[in-house]
Design a protein around this motif. Sequence first.
Motif, PDB file in Angstrom:
ATOM      1  N   UNK A 282       3.428   0.889   1.317  1.00 36.24           N
ATOM      2  CA  UNK A 282       2.069   0.414   1.771  1.00 36.24           C
ATOM      3  C   UNK A 282       0.986   1.540   0.814  1.00 36.24           C
ATOM      4  N   UNK A 283       1.328   2.821   1.029  1.00 40.30           N
ATOM      5  CA  UNK A 283       0.387   3.762   0.572  1.00 40.30           C
ATOM      6  C   UNK A 283       0.474   3.923  -0.886  1.00 40.30           C
ATOM      7  N   UNK A 284       1.589   3.710  -1.643  1.00 40.01           N
ATOM      8  CA  UNK A 284       1.731   3.645  -3.062  1.00 40.01           C
ATOM      9  C   UNK A 284       1.223   2.167  -3.481  1.00 40.01           C
ATOM     10  N   UNK A 285       1.253   1.266  -2.916  1.00 40.21           N
ATOM     11  CA  UNK A 285       0.549  -0.155  -3.348  1.00 40.21           C
ATOM     12  C   UNK A 285      -0.794  -0.065  -3.326  1.00 40.21           C
ATOM     13  N   UNK A 286      -1.347   0.646  -2.157  1.00 40.36           N
ATOM     14  CA  UNK A 286      -2.640   0.600  -2.111  1.00 40.36           C
ATOM     15  C   UNK A 286      -3.482   1.614  -3.235  1.00 40.36           C
ATOM     16  N   UNK A 287      -2.473   2.584  -3.572  1.00 42.09           N
ATOM     17  CA  UNK A 287      -3.107   3.526  -4.870  1.00 42.09           C
ATOM     18  C   UNK A 287      -2.590   2.733  -6.295  1.00 42.09           C
ATOM     19  N   UNK A 288      -1.818   1.740  -6.326  1.00 38.56           N
ATOM     20  CA  UNK A 288      -1.652   1.461  -7.585  1.00 38.56           C
ATOM     21  C   UNK A 288      -2.562   0.941  -8.405  1.00 38.56           C
ATOM     22  N   UNK A 289      -3.599   0.174  -7.857  1.00 37.02           N
ATOM     23  CA  UNK A 289      -4.816  -0.308  -8.678  1.00 37.02           C
ATOM     24  C   UNK A 289      -4.291  -0.998  -9.883  1.00 37.02           C
ATOM     25  N   UNK A 290      -3.451  -1.875  -9.669  1.00 38.64           N
ATOM     26  CA  UNK A 290      -3.208  -2.836 -10.776  1.00 38.64           C
ATOM     27  C   UNK A 290      -2.016  -2.315 -11.970  1.00 38.64           C
ATOM     28  N   UNK A 291      -1.671  -1.121 -11.774  1.00 39.40           N
ATOM     29  CA  UNK A 291      -0.609  -0.431 -12.615  1.00 39.40           C
ATOM     30  C   UNK A 291       0.639   0.001 -11.821  1.00 39.40           C
ATOM     31  N   UNK A 292       1.700   0.132 -12.587  1.00 40.91           N
ATOM     32  CA  UNK A 292       3.133   0.488 -12.166  1.00 40.91           C
ATOM     33  C   UNK A 292       3.006   2.147 -12.507  1.00 40.91           C
ATOM     34  N   UNK A 293       2.386   2.545 -13.450  1.00 41.56           N
ATOM     35  CA  UNK A 293       2.521   4.095 -13.603  1.00 41.56           C
ATOM     36  C   UNK A 293       2.074   4.835 -12.667  1.00 41.56           C
ATOM     37  N   UNK A 294       1.069   4.586 -11.817  1.00 45.20           N
ATOM     38  CA  UNK A 294       0.585   5.484 -10.899  1.00 45.20           C
ATOM     39  C   UNK A 294       1.519   5.744  -9.769  1.00 45.20           C
ATOM     40  N   UNK A 295       2.120   4.746  -9.122  1.00 42.64           N
ATOM     41  CA  UNK A 295       3.093   4.789  -8.066  1.00 42.64           C
ATOM     42  C   UNK A 295       4.623   5.473  -8.647  1.00 42.64           C
ATOM     43  N   UNK A 296       4.588   5.052 -10.018  1.00 38.68           N
ATOM     44  CA  UNK A 296       5.783   5.659 -10.657  1.00 38.68           C
ATOM     45  C   UNK A 296       5.812   7.324 -10.630  1.00 38.68           C
ATOM     46  N   UNK A 297       4.668   7.639 -11.005  1.00 39.65           N
ATOM     47  CA  UNK A 297       4.481   9.076 -11.312  1.00 39.65           C
ATOM     48  C   UNK A 297       4.199   9.854  -9.682  1.00 39.65           C
ATOM     49  N   UNK A 298       3.741   8.968  -8.657  1.00 40.84           N
ATOM     50  CA  UNK A 298       3.690   9.592  -7.495  1.00 40.84           C
ATOM     51  C   UNK A 298       4.987   9.867  -6.885  1.00 40.84           C
ATOM     52  N   UNK A 299       5.852   8.807  -6.971  1.00 41.58           N
ATOM     53  CA  UNK A 299       7.046   8.572  -6.557  1.00 41.58           C
ATOM     54  C   UNK A 299       7.944  10.155  -7.166  1.00 41.58           C
TER      55      UNK A 299
END
Length: 425
Positions: A282-299
């Motif tokens: 849920x946290x990664x989805x809420x931070x994604x802001x319509x892009x895959x790159x942000x959760x990819x880097x966060x993970x």
Amino acid sequence: MECDLQHAVVHAGGHAFSYNKISIILHFHQGSGEQETTRAGIARFLLSKSRNYQADHDYALGQRTPDTGGWFLESAEYNQWKSRAGRYLECVGVPGAGKTVMSGIIIQDLQLSDPTPVVLLIYNNAYSQAVGDPQQICLLSLLGQLLLQTASASISQELAAIYNTYRSDKNRLPEIRKARYILKQELASAPYSFIVLDALDEFCVGNVTAQKQLIGELWDLGTSVLVTSRHAAPFTAGVRVSCPIVARDEDVRTYVAATLKQLSLLRDITKPRKGFVMELIDGNVSKSDTIFLRPKLMLGSMSKCSNVVEVRRILRASSSLDEVYGTLFAQIRQATPWVFHLFYLLLLARDTEMGERAVLQYLACDEWEEGDLNDRVRTADEVIAACRGLVTTVMHPRVVDEGSEAGLVFQFCHLSVREYLDSIT
């Protein structure tokens, strides 16, 4: 010899390969070594003179998480374009939205269509620009791809002439005027044809005039064209349909859940804590802001954490993409500062093409004082792990690295990494 490998059929010594209904015709010629004048032979010649985008397509499709991207294939805009109701489909997306992966999904969908159309592709890459006239390279590649997909057709006099004129000259490319004429002729004979152009903004980066000229070339071919880009495509005529590319929440959720299953350290941290996996998703989805790159880097950053507190700190702190990059570089500087030599190399020597093995030896020189340099050389996997998702290796069309797999080079995982470093240096 024939092998059946989960829907793949390979005929050794023959000339057919199929996988999941996608057929590629391969011809093997033995004997005197003189190349036989066939459409497939001419196609290989043209692709050797230009660019074969198959490796780019395979890489893009390999980045797809199963069960993602289906919304685009079901969209009214895509199906309108696919039915040839509109010649142009413009797919604009912000950096990291997944445009290149979506291009791979689209190409695969078109290839699986019935009846099978001619599907031509261009993957632009800011890190890998072809030598020579970029428009000429694109047209020659499109012609080579088309000949491979129509290998059973006859060879026109014009096609034979261009092959016989240029095949023995390694330093000259076939004239763009002749290539354009033959390509238009060949496409006119194909009942269904599509061109998918990925990352127009990375074609001659910053040169809007060159990008407009490329679109003009594709328009003149008279076929259906799909373009992905950060900005609106400069179509000047024809019926245009638009369908923005975004990372939808359901796709991000699927991606994060699948990635968490693969990250062993995070899996060990989350296993004894009921509900923590859902908190991460849920946290990664809420931070994604319509892009895959942000959760990819966060993970990627979270995968180096040793406890829940560190993971939650990253999840709560990361907001904009620049902040994610800032966090990652700070972690790298503290844990593996030696890898900054690679970042500097990729940033400053952007026009230099060094193979994977050469770069690994370059990185080892910093710690080498005596003995055999090879004893200090790290593996590519070790270097990539130290980069925490910011760098990857890809096949490069003009690099053959002795002692390593031919054609592998290091590059930033995304153009926005270089743009971030440019902004702070």
